[in-house]
Write a protein that holds these residues in place. Structure first.
Motif, mmCIF file in Angstrom:
data_model
loop_
_atom_site.group_PDB
_atom_site.id
_atom_site.type_symbol
_atom_site.label_atom_id
_atom_site.label_comp_id
_atom_site.label_asym_id
_atom_site.label_seq_id
_atom_site.Cartn_x
_atom_site.Cartn_y
_atom_site.Cartn_z
ATOM 1 N N ARG A 66 -4.073 3.977 0.799
ATOM 2 C CA ARG A 66 -2.674 4.382 0.631
ATOM 3 C C ARG A 66 -2.398 5.755 1.247
ATOM 4 O O ARG A 66 -1.522 6.489 0.814
ATOM 5 N N SER A 67 -3.160 6.086 2.291
ATOM 6 C CA SER A 67 -2.998 7.381 2.960
ATOM 7 C C SER A 67 -3.066 7.168 4.473
ATOM 8 O O SER A 67 -3.961 6.487 4.972
ATOM 9 N N ALA A 74 9.853 3.628 1.936
ATOM 10 C CA ALA A 74 9.094 3.077 0.816
ATOM 11 C C ALA A 74 9.602 1.663 0.534
ATOM 12 O O ALA A 74 10.806 1.463 0.364
ATOM 13 N N LYS A 131 9.405 -2.914 -5.047
ATOM 14 C CA LYS A 131 8.266 -3.237 -5.897
ATOM 15 C C LYS A 131 7.554 -4.511 -5.469
ATOM 16 O O LYS A 131 6.379 -4.714 -5.790
ATOM 17 N N ASN A 161 0.814 -1.223 0.000
ATOM 18 C CA ASN A 161 0.000 0.000 0.000
ATOM 19 C C ASN A 161 0.842 1.265 0.000
ATOM 20 O O ASN A 161 0.386 2.322 0.424
ATOM 21 N N GLY A 162 2.063 1.169 -0.467
ATOM 22 C CA GLY A 162 2.925 2.354 -0.499
ATOM 23 C C GLY A 162 3.804 2.419 0.741
ATOM 24 O O GLY A 162 4.147 1.403 1.347
ATOM 25 N N SER A 163 4.174 3.618 1.137
ATOM 26 C CA SER A 163 5.090 3.813 2.259
ATOM 27 C C SER A 163 4.518 3.247 3.559
ATOM 28 O O SER A 163 3.302 3.183 3.752
ATOM 29 N N THR A 195 9.771 6.585 8.291
ATOM 30 C CA THR A 195 8.921 6.213 7.160
ATOM 31 C C THR A 195 9.794 5.841 5.974
ATOM 32 O O THR A 195 10.737 6.563 5.637
ATOM 33 N N TYR A 200 10.529 -4.632 2.777
ATOM 34 C CA TYR A 200 11.011 -3.411 3.423
ATOM 35 C C TYR A 200 11.961 -3.765 4.568
ATOM 36 O O TYR A 200 11.923 -4.879 5.115
ATOM 37 N N ASP A 253 0.755 0.515 8.424
ATOM 38 C CA ASP A 253 0.461 0.401 6.997
ATOM 39 C C ASP A 253 -0.712 1.332 6.693
ATOM 40 O O ASP A 253 -1.688 1.361 7.443
#
Length: 320
Positions: A104-105, A69, A72, A50-52, A67, A76, A99
Motif C-alpha cells: 500500500r505504498s 482514493a 470501499k 490497496n488504497g490510493s 492520484t 474508482y 497500484d
C-alpha cells in the motif's frame, strides 16, 4: 472443475494477494482508442483494494499525474476535463494506472527538475532519466516502457497497467457539399436543415454561426448538440420557416468553447421566391411533346387572318 470456478478462484487470489483487477477498466472517449482535443475522458475501474491509485498521463510534450482514493468496494474513476485535453498534442498518449501493491505504498515516482527534465525514482532514488518533457515524441511508447520497466525492479511491488490512446484534432464535416464547398441552394420562406459529422464526443457541443458572405455581419448563431453515431458522431442545424432572407451566407460549425481549431465552413445561397401575381413573370402553358412555340403561333395567325378577311367581306356587303 465447473466452468466459472477458475474465475472465482482468481478473483479470490487477487483480493488475498492485494493485486489490482485493472482489466475491468472502462474508458469513455470519442471513439475506441481515440481522444479528441476538448473531449471529456473518463476512466473507470474496479479492484483497487490497496488504497490510493495514481494515473500517469504521457504524450508529446506532455506529462501529468492524478492520484485518487477508490471507494470501499475498490471502484474508482479518473476524469480528464476538456481544459486539460485541450492541451494535448496530436499523437499517441499513454495512460498508466499505478497500484501501490500489497504494501500500500508507492515505490516508483516521477521527479521533475527545474529545467523541465524528468527522472524516475525508486523510493526517492533516481533510477532513470527520461529527459525533457518538451522533447517527448509523438510515439510515446518508448517513454512509457522506461516507467513500466522500473516497476519490475526487485523489492518493488507497484503494478502499472498501461492503456494507449491516439489524440486527434477536432474535425467537423458537412453533408451534401459540392467540390467548391457549397451547400445546395435554398429558397426564401423555406425551413433550413444542414447536417454533418464530427469526431467530437457527444458530451460536447458545437457552435454554429451564419454570416453574410459579403459584409461578414453575423446573422444568427446557435449551440447544437453532438449525437453519437455508429461510425461517426452526427450534428444537425435547423432554422424554422421562413429561414433566411435572399443572399449568400457563410455557415461555420466548430468546437469553439475550448479551442478555435476543428471548425469547418460552407457557403449557402438563398434565392428569392417569386410569386407570379407579384412579378412580371407570366406563366406559359405547357406545350405538347415535340411542338415548338412557332408550331402553336402559326395556326393562330392564319385563323386570325381568315377572320379578318371574313369581317372585311361582311362589312362591304352591308354597305351595298
Amino acid at each position: 472443475m465447473k466452468p466459472g470456478t477458475t474465475v472465482v478462484t482468481l478473483l479470490v487470489l487477487l483480493v488475498v494477494l492485494g493485486l489490482p483487477a485493472s482489466a475491468a477498466l472502462t474508458a469513455v472517449t470519442s471513439g475506441p482508442g481515440t481522444i479528441v482535443k476538448a473531449d471529456t475522458v473518463t476512466l473507470s475501474g474496479t479492484g483497487a483494494v490497496n488504497g490510493s491509485i495514481t494515473l500517469w498521463i504521457l504524450g508529446q510534450n506532455y506529462f501529468a499525474t492524478k492520484t485518487i482514493a477508490p471507494d470501499k468496494k475498490g471502484n474508482y474513476t479518473f476524469i480528464i476535463k476538456p481544459e486539460e485535453t485541450t492541451r494535448f498534442s496530436a499523437g499517441e498518449y499513454a495512460f498508466l494506472i499505478q497500484d501501490p501493491g500489497s504494501d500500500r505504498s508507492f515505490e516508483i515516482g516521477p521527479l521533475l527538475w527545474n529545467d523541465g527534465s524528468m527522472r524516475i525514482t525508486d523510493r526517492g532514488k533516481v533510477i532513470a532519466n527520461i529527459g525533457a518533457i518538451s522533447s517527448f515524441p509523438v510515439d510515446i511508447s518508448p517513454v512509457a516502457a522506461i516507467i513500466l520497466n522500473a516497476s519490475v525492479r526487485p523489492d518493488v511491488d507497484d503494478i502499472f497497467t498501461p492503456y494507449y490512446f491516439y489524440v486527434e484534432e477536432p474535425a467537423v464535416h458537412f453533408n451534401r457539399v459540392n467540390d467548391a464547398g457549397n451547400l445546395p441552394d435554398q429558397t426564401t420562406g423555406e425551413s433550413l436543415l444542414i447536417t454533418g459529422t464530427t469526431n467530437v464526443g457527444p458530451e460536447d457541443q458545437l457552435q454554429v454561426s451564419v454570416r453574410n458572405a459579403t459584409s461578414g455581419d453575423l446573422i444568427t448563431s446557435q449551440t447544437i448538440p453532438v449525437v453519437e453515431g455508429s461510425n461517426s458522431n452526427q450534428w444537425t442545424y435547423s432554422l424554422e420557416e421562413p429561414g433566411l432572407p435572399a443572399g449568400i451566407y457563410n455557415v461555420t460549425v466548430g468546437e469553439q468553447k475550448y479551442t478555435t481549431q476543428g471548425s469547418a465552413s460552407a457557403q449557402l445561397t438563398v434565392r428569392e421566391y417569386l410569386i407570379a401575381g407579384n412579378s412580371t413573370f407570366i406563366p406559359q402553358p405547357e406545350l405538347p411533346a415535340g411542338m415548338t412555340p412557332y408550331g402553336v403561333l402559326l395556326p393562330l395567325l392564319i385563323s386570325g387572318a381568315a377572320l379578318a378577311i371574313i369581317g372585311i367581306i361582311m362589312l362591304v356587303s352591308l354597305r351595298k
